[in-house]
Design a protein around this motif. Structure first.
Motif, PDB file in Angstrom:
ATOM      1  N   ALA A   1      11.389 -11.457 -28.644  1.00 25.51           N
ATOM      2  CA  ALA A   1      12.722 -11.452 -28.044  1.00 25.51           C
ATOM      3  C   ALA A   1      13.448 -12.772 -28.200  1.00 25.51           C
ATOM      4  O   ALA A   1      14.668 -12.803 -28.442  1.00 25.51           O
ATOM      5  CB  ALA A   1      12.613 -11.094 -26.562  1.00 25.51           C
TER       6      ALA A   1
ATOM      7  N   ALA B   1      13.275  -8.438 -22.093  1.00 28.91           N
ATOM      8  CA  ALA B   1      14.655  -8.023 -22.351  1.00 28.91           C
ATOM      9  C   ALA B   1      15.653  -8.637 -21.383  1.00 28.91           C
ATOM     10  O   ALA B   1      16.845  -8.719 -21.691  1.00 28.91           O
ATOM     11  CB  ALA B   1      14.760  -6.498 -22.294  1.00 28.91           C
TER      12      ALA B   1
ATOM     13  N   ARG C   1      20.586  -9.076 -15.476  1.00 26.29           N
ATOM     14  CA  ARG C   1      19.846  -7.919 -15.994  1.00 26.29           C
ATOM     15  C   ARG C   1      18.649  -7.662 -15.097  1.00 26.29           C
ATOM     16  O   ARG C   1      18.171  -8.556 -14.410  1.00 26.29           O
ATOM     17  CB  ARG C   1      19.372  -8.171 -17.431  1.00 26.29           C
ATOM     18  CG  ARG C   1      20.472  -8.551 -18.404  1.00 26.29           C
ATOM     19  CD  ARG C   1      19.893  -8.970 -19.753  1.00 26.29           C
ATOM     20  NE  ARG C   1      20.887  -9.551 -20.637  1.00 26.29           N
ATOM     21  CZ  ARG C   1      20.615 -10.158 -21.782  1.00 26.29           C
ATOM     22  NH1 ARG C   1      19.350 -10.270 -22.190  1.00 26.29           N
ATOM     23  NH2 ARG C   1      21.582 -10.664 -22.525  1.00 26.29           N
TER      24      ARG C   1
ATOM     25  N   TYR D   1      22.017  -1.371 -21.954  1.00 28.87           N
ATOM     26  CA  TYR D   1      21.794  -2.493 -22.865  1.00 28.87           C
ATOM     27  C   TYR D   1      20.338  -2.948 -22.814  1.00 28.87           C
ATOM     28  O   TYR D   1      19.721  -3.195 -23.862  1.00 28.87           O
ATOM     29  CB  TYR D   1      22.714  -3.659 -22.507  1.00 28.87           C
ATOM     30  CG  TYR D   1      22.400  -4.909 -23.292  1.00 28.87           C
ATOM     31  CD1 TYR D   1      22.840  -5.058 -24.611  1.00 28.87           C
ATOM     32  CD2 TYR D   1      21.631  -5.932 -22.732  1.00 28.87           C
ATOM     33  CE1 TYR D   1      22.524  -6.193 -25.342  1.00 28.87           C
ATOM     34  CE2 TYR D   1      21.327  -7.073 -23.462  1.00 28.87           C
ATOM     35  CZ  TYR D   1      21.773  -7.197 -24.765  1.00 28.87           C
ATOM     36  OH  TYR D   1      21.450  -8.311 -25.491  1.00 28.87           O
TER      37      TYR D   1
ATOM     38  N   LYS E   1      18.106  -0.485 -24.619  1.00 26.59           N
ATOM     39  CA  LYS E   1      18.224  -0.619 -26.074  1.00 26.59           C
ATOM     40  C   LYS E   1      17.502  -1.872 -26.556  1.00 26.59           C
ATOM     41  O   LYS E   1      16.778  -1.844 -27.562  1.00 26.59           O
ATOM     42  CB  LYS E   1      19.704  -0.681 -26.458  1.00 26.59           C
ATOM     43  CG  LYS E   1      19.948  -0.846 -27.956  1.00 26.59           C
ATOM     44  CD  LYS E   1      21.436  -0.895 -28.257  1.00 26.59           C
ATOM     45  CE  LYS E   1      21.673  -1.086 -29.760  1.00 26.59           C
ATOM     46  NZ  LYS E   1      23.124  -1.150 -30.092  1.00 26.59           N
ATOM     47  N   ARG E   2      17.689  -2.960 -25.840  1.00 24.40           N
ATOM     48  CA  ARG E   2      17.020  -4.216 -26.212  1.00 24.40           C
ATOM     49  C   ARG E   2      15.505  -4.076 -26.080  1.00 24.40           C
ATOM     50  O   ARG E   2      14.752  -4.622 -26.897  1.00 24.40           O
ATOM     51  CB  ARG E   2      17.544  -5.348 -25.332  1.00 24.40           C
ATOM     52  CG  ARG E   2      16.964  -6.728 -25.632  1.00 24.40           C
ATOM     53  CD  ARG E   2      17.812  -7.801 -24.974  1.00 24.40           C
ATOM     54  NE  ARG E   2      17.102  -9.066 -24.831  1.00 24.40           N
ATOM     55  CZ  ARG E   2      16.923  -9.955 -25.798  1.00 24.40           C
ATOM     56  NH1 ARG E   2      17.402  -9.709 -27.015  1.00 24.40           N
ATOM     57  NH2 ARG E   2      16.268 -11.088 -25.573  1.00 24.40           N
ATOM     58  N   THR E   3      15.050  -3.322 -25.090  1.00 24.01           N
ATOM     59  CA  THR E   3      13.619  -3.097 -24.894  1.00 24.01           C
ATOM     60  C   THR E   3      13.005  -2.420 -26.111  1.00 24.01           C
ATOM     61  O   THR E   3      11.918  -2.805 -26.576  1.00 24.01           O
ATOM     62  CB  THR E   3      13.376  -2.238 -23.637  1.00 24.01           C
ATOM     63  OG1 THR E   3      13.827  -2.953 -22.483  1.00 24.01           O
ATOM     64  CG2 THR E   3      11.900  -1.913 -23.478  1.00 24.01           C
TER      65      THR E   3
ATOM     66  N   GLY F   1      14.043  -2.518 -29.174  1.00 22.52           N
ATOM     67  CA  GLY F   1      13.981  -3.481 -30.265  1.00 22.52           C
ATOM     68  C   GLY F   1      12.844  -4.484 -30.087  1.00 22.52           C
ATOM     69  O   GLY F   1      12.187  -4.869 -31.062  1.00 22.52           O
ATOM     70  N   ILE F   2      12.575  -4.877 -28.843  1.00 30.54           N
ATOM     71  CA  ILE F   2      11.497  -5.840 -28.578  1.00 30.54           C
ATOM     72  C   ILE F   2      10.133  -5.203 -28.816  1.00 30.54           C
ATOM     73  O   ILE F   2       9.230  -5.849 -29.365  1.00 30.54           O
ATOM     74  CB  ILE F   2      11.611  -6.386 -27.144  1.00 30.54           C
ATOM     75  CG1 ILE F   2      12.850  -7.271 -27.027  1.00 30.54           C
ATOM     76  CG2 ILE F   2      10.357  -7.174 -26.754  1.00 30.54           C
ATOM     77  CD1 ILE F   2      13.183  -7.689 -25.615  1.00 30.54           C
TER      78      ILE F   2
END
Length: 240
Positions: A88, A199, A207, A215, A218-220, A222-223
């Protein structure tokens, strides 16, 4: 006839500037040496003992009336948590010596809107310095980071980061964060939980890992993918 006396000229020598300048330089040199020695001692001590509360944590404890923090050793943290944070925040963590020059170049090309701070720089800021933008802090950070990289292992840098990072308002360190968000210990975090915690960085006040926004979800994802990638391509080798 009155005789007028000729005024006596002041022939005393003017104070020499050279010795004064030398004293000023020596004074500045002593101050700089004192600062270097102070941070040198801390770098050696914190290479094997947990750093105590830092400046930012003290400020937050005063503001909030208390904080939650609980140091745990690296072996008591789920390996996927370490990979998730690296994926991340600093995917080239094992490849640089404190500064990610490619990330810095990208940040300059994008006009400074993108962050280029490595995990090592964040550890220096969290452990030895203070938060906020100033040339003095950035200069100290730039001076201390390569020395820390020389004295500490990558695993130690990551261990200190995971124990000092803020994961929710007033919640510092992965153990306190795992308990706060999921009711588990850091050693028992799943891949999804670890990615959720990673994230929220670098905005833990805006957050939430346990109540994720679209968001964060979605970031999770990707991580999770990034953590799997660095586990297979060798970019996690320096801390596993």
């Amino acid at each position: 006839m009155a005789i007028r006396k000729k005024p006596v000229e002041n022939t005393a020598p003017l104070p020499a500037k050279g010795p004064l300048l030398r004293r000023i330089r020596r004074g500045i040199g002593r101050v700089l040496l004192g600062i270097a020695a102070f941070y040198g001692v801390l770098l050696v001590l914190f290479s094997f003992i947990p750093p105590p509360i830092n400046i930012y944590q003290t400020q937050e404890a005063w503001r909030l009336g208390g904080i939650s923090k609980d140091w745990v050793g690296y072996d008591d943290i789920a390996p996927v948590m370490a990979r998730s944070v690296v994926a991340a925040e600093d995917s080239n963590f094992c490849l640089h010596w404190g500064f990610d020059m490619s990330a810095i170049r990208d940040a300059i090309e994008e006009g400074g809107g993108r962050g280029a701070s490595t995990l090592s720089q964040q550890v220096v800021k969290n452990t030895f310095l203070w938060h906020g933008r100033s040339y003095v802090r950035k200069a100290l950070e730039a001076a201390i980071t390569p020395v820390m990289e020389l004295l500490w292992s990558k695993q130690r840098i990551l261990e200190v980061y995971l124990n000092t990072a803020e994961f929710a308002e007033g919640v510092f360190g992965v153990q306190a964060a795992a308990q706060h968000h999921f009711g588990v210990d850091a050693r028992d975090l799943t891949a999804l939980q670890a990615a959720r915690l990673a994230a929220v960085l670098p905005d833990p006040k805006g957050r939430s890992a346990s109540q994720p926004s679209d968001y964060v979800r979605k970031r999770t994802r990707g991580i999770i993918s990034g953590a799997e990638t660095i586990a297979t391509d060798g970019r996690a080798g320096c801390f596993q």
